[in-house]
Motif scaffolding. Sequence first.
Motif, short mmCIF file in Angstrom:
data_model
loop_
_atom_site.label_atom_id
_atom_site.label_comp_id
_atom_site.label_asym_id
_atom_site.label_seq_id
_atom_site.Cartn_x
_atom_site.Cartn_y
_atom_site.Cartn_z
N ALA A 156 53.53 2.30 34.87
CA ALA A 156 53.78 1.38 33.75
C ALA A 156 52.75 1.61 32.65
CB ALA A 156 53.73 -0.05 34.24
N GLU A 157 51.52 1.84 33.02
CA GLU A 157 50.47 2.03 32.01
C GLU A 157 50.76 3.27 31.15
OE1 GLU A 157 46.76 1.94 34.08
OE2 GLU A 157 46.80 -0.25 34.29
N PHE A 158 51.15 4.38 31.84
CA PHE A 158 51.43 5.60 31.07
C PHE A 158 52.64 5.40 30.18
CE2 PHE A 158 48.88 7.64 34.48
CZ PHE A 158 47.93 8.22 33.65
N ARG A 159 53.72 4.82 30.73
CA ARG A 159 54.93 4.68 29.94
C ARG A 159 54.74 3.62 28.83
NH1 ARG A 159 60.50 4.01 32.93
NH2 ARG A 159 59.67 5.86 33.95
N GLY A 160 53.96 2.60 29.18
CA GLY A 160 53.72 1.52 28.21
C GLY A 160 53.08 2.02 26.93
N MET A 161 52.10 2.90 27.06
CA MET A 161 51.44 3.44 25.87
C MET A 161 52.46 4.13 24.96
SD MET A 161 48.23 3.80 24.62
CE MET A 161 46.97 3.90 25.87
N ARG A 162 53.42 4.86 25.61
CA ARG A 162 54.43 5.58 24.82
C ARG A 162 55.37 4.59 24.12
NH1 ARG A 162 58.71 8.23 28.12
NH2 ARG A 162 60.04 6.60 27.27
N LEU A 163 55.78 3.55 24.87
CA LEU A 163 56.70 2.56 24.28
C LEU A 163 56.01 1.80 23.15
CD1 LEU A 163 58.41 1.21 27.52
CD2 LEU A 163 59.52 2.47 25.64
N ALA A 164 54.72 1.54 23.31
CA ALA A 164 53.98 0.84 22.25
C ALA A 164 53.98 1.67 20.98
CB ALA A 164 52.55 0.55 22.70
N GLU A 165 53.79 2.99 21.14
CA GLU A 165 53.83 3.86 19.96
C GLU A 165 55.20 3.83 19.30
OE1 GLU A 165 51.45 5.96 18.25
OE2 GLU A 165 50.31 4.41 19.27
N GLU A 166 56.27 3.78 20.14
CA GLU A 166 57.63 3.71 19.56
C GLU A 166 57.80 2.43 18.75
OE1 GLU A 166 60.56 4.38 22.62
OE2 GLU A 166 59.74 6.39 23.05
N LEU A 167 57.24 1.32 19.27
CA LEU A 167 57.31 0.06 18.51
C LEU A 167 56.59 0.19 17.17
CD1 LEU A 167 56.69 -2.61 21.29
CD2 LEU A 167 58.66 -2.54 19.76
N ARG A 168 55.43 0.87 17.21
CA ARG A 168 54.65 1.02 15.97
C ARG A 168 55.33 1.98 14.98
NH1 ARG A 168 50.05 1.72 19.98
NH2 ARG A 168 49.19 -0.38 20.23
N ASP A 169 56.22 2.84 15.51
CA ASP A 169 56.97 3.75 14.63
C ASP A 169 58.04 3.00 13.85
OD1 ASP A 169 55.61 6.00 15.41
OD2 ASP A 169 57.06 6.59 16.96
N ALA A 170 58.46 1.85 14.35
CA ALA A 170 59.55 1.10 13.71
C ALA A 170 59.15 0.73 12.29
CB ALA A 170 59.87 -0.15 14.52
N PRO A 171 60.15 0.59 11.40
CA PRO A 171 59.83 0.40 9.98
C PRO A 171 59.19 -0.95 9.63
CG PRO A 171 62.20 0.35 10.33
CD PRO A 171 61.59 0.73 11.63
N ASP A 172 59.17 -1.94 10.53
CA ASP A 172 58.68 -3.24 10.08
C ASP A 172 57.19 -3.49 10.38
OD1 ASP A 172 60.58 -2.92 12.13
OD2 ASP A 172 61.66 -4.73 11.54
N ASP A 173 56.41 -2.42 10.58
CA ASP A 173 54.95 -2.59 10.78
C ASP A 173 54.62 -3.58 11.89
OD1 ASP A 173 54.40 -0.80 8.80
OD2 ASP A 173 54.12 -2.34 7.25
N ILE A 174 55.30 -3.43 13.03
CA ILE A 174 55.03 -4.34 14.14
C ILE A 174 53.61 -4.12 14.65
CG2 ILE A 174 55.78 -4.97 16.48
CD1 ILE A 174 58.56 -3.90 15.74
N ALA A 175 52.89 -5.24 14.85
CA ALA A 175 51.52 -5.15 15.36
C ALA A 175 51.55 -5.30 16.88
CB ALA A 175 50.65 -6.23 14.74
N VAL A 176 51.12 -4.26 17.58
CA VAL A 176 51.22 -4.22 19.03
C VAL A 176 49.83 -4.08 19.65
CG1 VAL A 176 52.26 -3.02 21.00
CG2 VAL A 176 53.37 -2.96 18.76
N VAL A 177 49.45 -5.02 20.51
CA VAL A 177 48.21 -4.84 21.26
C VAL A 177 48.58 -4.54 22.70
CG1 VAL A 177 46.16 -5.98 22.17
CG2 VAL A 177 46.82 -6.31 19.78
N CYS A 178 48.09 -3.42 23.22
CA CYS A 178 48.36 -3.02 24.59
C CYS A 178 47.24 -3.49 25.48
CB CYS A 178 48.38 -1.50 24.67
SG CYS A 178 50.00 -0.82 24.87
N ASN A 179 47.58 -4.06 26.62
CA ASN A 179 46.52 -4.37 27.57
C ASN A 179 45.83 -3.05 27.93
OD1 ASN A 179 45.35 -6.42 29.49
ND2 ASN A 179 45.82 -4.69 30.85
N ALA A 180 44.51 -3.09 28.02
CA ALA A 180 43.77 -1.90 28.43
C ALA A 180 42.77 -2.31 29.48
CB ALA A 180 43.08 -1.27 27.23
N GLY A 181 42.55 -1.44 30.45
CA GLY A 181 41.55 -1.73 31.46
C GLY A 181 42.07 -2.52 32.65
N GLY A 182 43.38 -2.56 32.83
CA GLY A 182 43.95 -3.16 34.03
C GLY A 182 43.88 -4.67 34.09
N GLY A 183 43.86 -5.21 35.32
CA GLY A 183 43.85 -6.66 35.52
C GLY A 183 45.19 -7.14 36.05
#
Length: 429
Positions: A338-365
């Motif tokens: 999930a962590e590896f795929r999540g980073m990729r999906l987050a980038e896809e969200l940031r590619d979208a034209p509406d400047d979506i602000a995405v914070v990815c959890n980092a460091g587990g938990g």
Amino acid sequence: MSKGIQPIRGMNDILPGQTAIWQQVEAVARVLFARYGYQEIRVPLLERTELFKRSIGELSDIVMKEMYSFEDRNGESLTLRPEGTAGIVRAGLSNGLLYNQQQRLWCGGAMFRYERPQKGRYRQFHQLDAEALGFAGPDIDAELILLSARLWRELGVGGLTLKINSLGTPESRAVYREKLVEYFSAHADGLDDDSRRRLEANPMRILDSKNPDMAGIIDGAPSITDYLDQESARHFEDLRRYLDEAGCEYELAPRLVRGLDYYTRTVFEWVSDKLGAQDAVCSGGRYDGLVEQLGGKPMPAVGWALGMERLVALVEQAGCAAKPAVPDVFFALLGDQAEFRGMRLAEELRDAPDDIAVVCNAGGGSFKSQLKRADRSGARLALIMGEEECAAGTIAIKPLRSDEPQQSCEQHELVERVRQLLAAGEAGL
Ligand code: ATP
Ligand code: MG
């Protein structure tokens, strides 16, 4: 108190909770400067000490006791800029910007003065400067004042009073100065130590005294308005007419003299009744002699500087302050895949034209702690992906600011779904 290295007295950190307001003020000012035809100039924080001595004046408070000066490794005396105008004029001359030209310029940044720190008065503080070089008439004085008035309006700051005065020419001022010395010498008993010292060096600064015990003596002092030469009087009259026509209210302030030595004719100050003792938000005036004094051909000039710390405080008090930015989406991810795929999906969200602000959890938990972080982040939606969702090619979407139920979507539809949900939220659906 921590044992770490202490900050320098009077020099503030501007923390993440505050920077949104600073950016807001800067952004509004930047747009206004452009709309009035003022171009940004950036100049060094350090200049030769000589520059400030020659421009601000050897006998001014700033040069006598407030400058941060030091010798560099070559033994040359340098000074951290205590104000912006001197450096801007120096830069104009060094770069040939003032040769038979008019310039409308602005500049922003940190200034340094060794003052007694208190509310609204710091040793590192910030200014925005506007300067018009090569213009002699009162029209440009009025333009600069109207620009500042518009800035207060656009920021939602009310309750500011504009005070204006004219200091005349160096010649008419010299006559007034003599009268003033005569008057204050006759009342020397009532002067405080500071003022007695100023009597010789800089008698007009006595008018600037904030000591309430001296208010009576100052009130009785001769008024500079009675000593203006004809042209300065006319300039002042026309300035007032420009302001009247534009509906910009002002108070005549014959005791307003300003701290720097280089001013001629128009001087002005915006004061607030909401700031306590340090009530000046913006001050400025005409300095027709300065360019020549710094080695250029004679050139009229006028400008103002505003104190960012004081303006930011007013924006906050007015309840118009921008809030720190919050993300639209917080991505909670559990497990390697999930962590590896999540980073990729987050980038896809940031590619979208509406400047979506995405914070990815980092460091587990755990999911629980991640969802706490999501809540604290202020995000509208939490996206949740664990091993199970990964395997199924889905993702859970949990609205964090409404009671709507959690839903699930296919990973390849994620961008579209998030955009729809955010847009519906914007529309208040
Ligand atoms: P003051 O009368 O408050 O000392 P000044 O006449 O020294 O102000 P200027 O040199 O004209 O001020 O600077 C323009 C503006 O910069 C002031 O109106 C004020 O808002 C701000 N300012 C000046 N000195 C400081 C300081 N030490 N800390 C914070 N802001 C300052
Ligand atoms: Mg001062």
